[in-house]
Design a protein around this motif. Structure first.
Motif, PDB file in Angstrom:
ATOM      1  N   PHE A  50       0.813  -1.212   0.000  1.00 33.12           N
ATOM      2  CA  PHE A  50       0.000   0.000   0.000  1.00 33.12           C
ATOM      3  C   PHE A  50       0.849   1.267   0.000  1.00 33.12           C
ATOM      4  O   PHE A  50       0.410   2.290  -0.514  1.00 33.12           O
ATOM      5  N   SER A  51       2.009   1.215   0.559  1.00 33.19           N
ATOM      6  CA  SER A  51       2.931   2.357   0.492  1.00 33.19           C
ATOM      7  C   SER A  51       4.317   1.902   0.900  1.00 33.19           C
ATOM      8  O   SER A  51       4.479   0.869   1.558  1.00 33.19           O
ATOM      9  N   SER A 130      -4.392   5.783   7.209  1.00 34.13           N
ATOM     10  CA  SER A 130      -4.070   7.003   6.474  1.00 34.13           C
ATOM     11  C   SER A 130      -2.881   7.719   7.095  1.00 34.13           C
ATOM     12  O   SER A 130      -2.039   8.276   6.393  1.00 34.13           O
ATOM     13  N   ILE A 133       0.443   5.845   6.267  1.00 36.15           N
ATOM     14  CA  ILE A 133       0.832   6.109   4.883  1.00 36.15           C
ATOM     15  C   ILE A 133       1.474   7.491   4.790  1.00 36.15           C
ATOM     16  O   ILE A 133       2.514   7.664   4.154  1.00 36.15           O
ATOM     17  N   TYR A 157       4.667   7.594  -3.164  1.00 39.30           N
ATOM     18  CA  TYR A 157       3.767   8.742  -3.295  1.00 39.30           C
ATOM     19  C   TYR A 157       3.448   9.052  -4.759  1.00 39.30           C
ATOM     20  O   TYR A 157       2.277   9.141  -5.152  1.00 39.30           O
ATOM     21  N   ILE A 160       1.445   6.429  -6.627  1.00 38.70           N
ATOM     22  CA  ILE A 160       0.037   6.405  -6.250  1.00 38.70           C
ATOM     23  C   ILE A 160      -0.747   7.489  -6.981  1.00 38.70           C
ATOM     24  O   ILE A 160      -1.847   7.251  -7.483  1.00 38.70           O
ATOM     25  N   GLU A 170      -1.508  -0.988  -4.217  1.00 37.06           N
ATOM     26  CA  GLU A 170      -2.964  -1.042  -4.050  1.00 37.06           C
ATOM     27  C   GLU A 170      -3.530   0.377  -4.077  1.00 37.06           C
ATOM     28  O   GLU A 170      -4.058   0.898  -3.098  1.00 37.06           O
ATOM     29  N   ARG A 171      -3.408   1.003  -5.235  1.00 36.64           N
ATOM     30  CA  ARG A 171      -3.757   2.419  -5.399  1.00 36.64           C
ATOM     31  C   ARG A 171      -5.222   2.710  -5.057  1.00 36.64           C
ATOM     32  O   ARG A 171      -5.527   3.645  -4.324  1.00 36.64           O
ATOM     33  N   VAL A 174      -5.952   2.625  -1.395  1.00 34.81           N
ATOM     34  CA  VAL A 174      -5.402   3.806  -0.734  1.00 34.81           C
ATOM     35  C   VAL A 174      -6.334   4.990  -0.931  1.00 34.81           C
ATOM     36  O   VAL A 174      -6.651   5.720   0.017  1.00 34.81           O
ATOM     37  N   TRP A 177      -9.349   4.852   1.327  1.00 33.01           N
ATOM     38  CA  TRP A 177      -9.086   5.264   2.709  1.00 33.01           C
ATOM     39  C   TRP A 177      -9.131   6.784   2.850  1.00 33.01           C
ATOM     40  O   TRP A 177      -9.639   7.307   3.823  1.00 33.01           O
ATOM     41  N   PHE A 184      -6.219  12.585  -0.852  1.00 28.48           N
ATOM     42  CA  PHE A 184      -4.910  11.978  -0.592  1.00 28.48           C
ATOM     43  C   PHE A 184      -3.814  13.041  -0.647  1.00 28.48           C
ATOM     44  O   PHE A 184      -2.979  13.150   0.253  1.00 28.48           O
TER      45      PHE A 184
END
Length: 198
Positions: A50-51, A130, A133, A157, A160, A170-171, A174, A177, A184
């Motif tokens: 995820f990040s 969040s 990340i 970053y 994404i 997993e854009r 993300v 969220w 974001f």
């Protein structure tokens, strides 16, 4: 604070490690790229990402370990006593050892490159998602390498927010969220660095 949570199927984890002493994990651009290639080989089959952020002397990833059926299939193990955590740890060890051996050979050095134990912290609520990340992406800003998360080449970053480019991250999850790409970006601009005492 617990730094060594056990790996369980479908759970989320913040994983991170640091170079030994005053050593750097990455000396040149190609080191960063090779590290991500090793990550893709060893970790992508067992976890969703995820990040991430790669700093000169440490790294951070936010992952979700895949389900037990997928991991068993990868491990080719149908035994009643399947040590899920042990298999994930072995993959992680193989990843770091593979990188360290190549790094040592390239830079004519010997000995350990990483600290003995990769820390892993289970992430159990969306409020933390969040913020972790953001924490990961703000690391280079916090350490004085750049002025904004978008300026650092070696984090997730820009991958994404580059929605027209393919990514293994997993854009969409993300964005869910944060409430979308605009939120974001705004969150990263407003919240800056929050130290979670990791």
């Amino acid at each position: 604070m617990k730094y060594f949570d056990k790996f369980h199927p479908d759970n989320f984890y913040h994983i991170y490690n640091h170079a030994v002493g005053d050593e750097n994990l990455f000396r040149i651009h190609d080191n960063f790229i090779f590290f991500l290639n090793r990550y893709n080989k060893y970790i992508s089959p067992i976890a969703k990402t995820f990040s991430y952020c790669l700093m000169p002397n440490h790294f951070h990833f936010l992952i979700q370990v895949k389900n037990e059926e997928e991991i068993r299939r990868l491990a080719r193990n149908n035994d009643d006593e399947f040590y899920f955590h042990k298999f994930i740890m072995q993959q992680l060890s193989n990843f770091l050892n593979s990188y360290a051996k190549a790094f040592n050979k390239q830079h004519n050095r010997r000995g350990a490159l990483f600290l003995d134990f990769t820390r892993r912290k289970a992430i159990n609520d969306e409020f933390y998602f969040s913020r972790i990340i953001n924490y990961i992406h703000q690391n280079p800003v916090h350490h004085g390498f750049c002025k904004s998360a978008a300026d650092w080449e070696y984090s997730s970053y820009n991958s994404i927010i580059s929605v027209n480019k393919n990514t293994k991250l997993e854009r969409n999850a993300v964005f869910d969220w944060f409430g979308g790409i605009e939120e974001f970006i705004l969150f990263h601009q407003k919240e800056k660095f929050v130290d979670f005492e990791i």
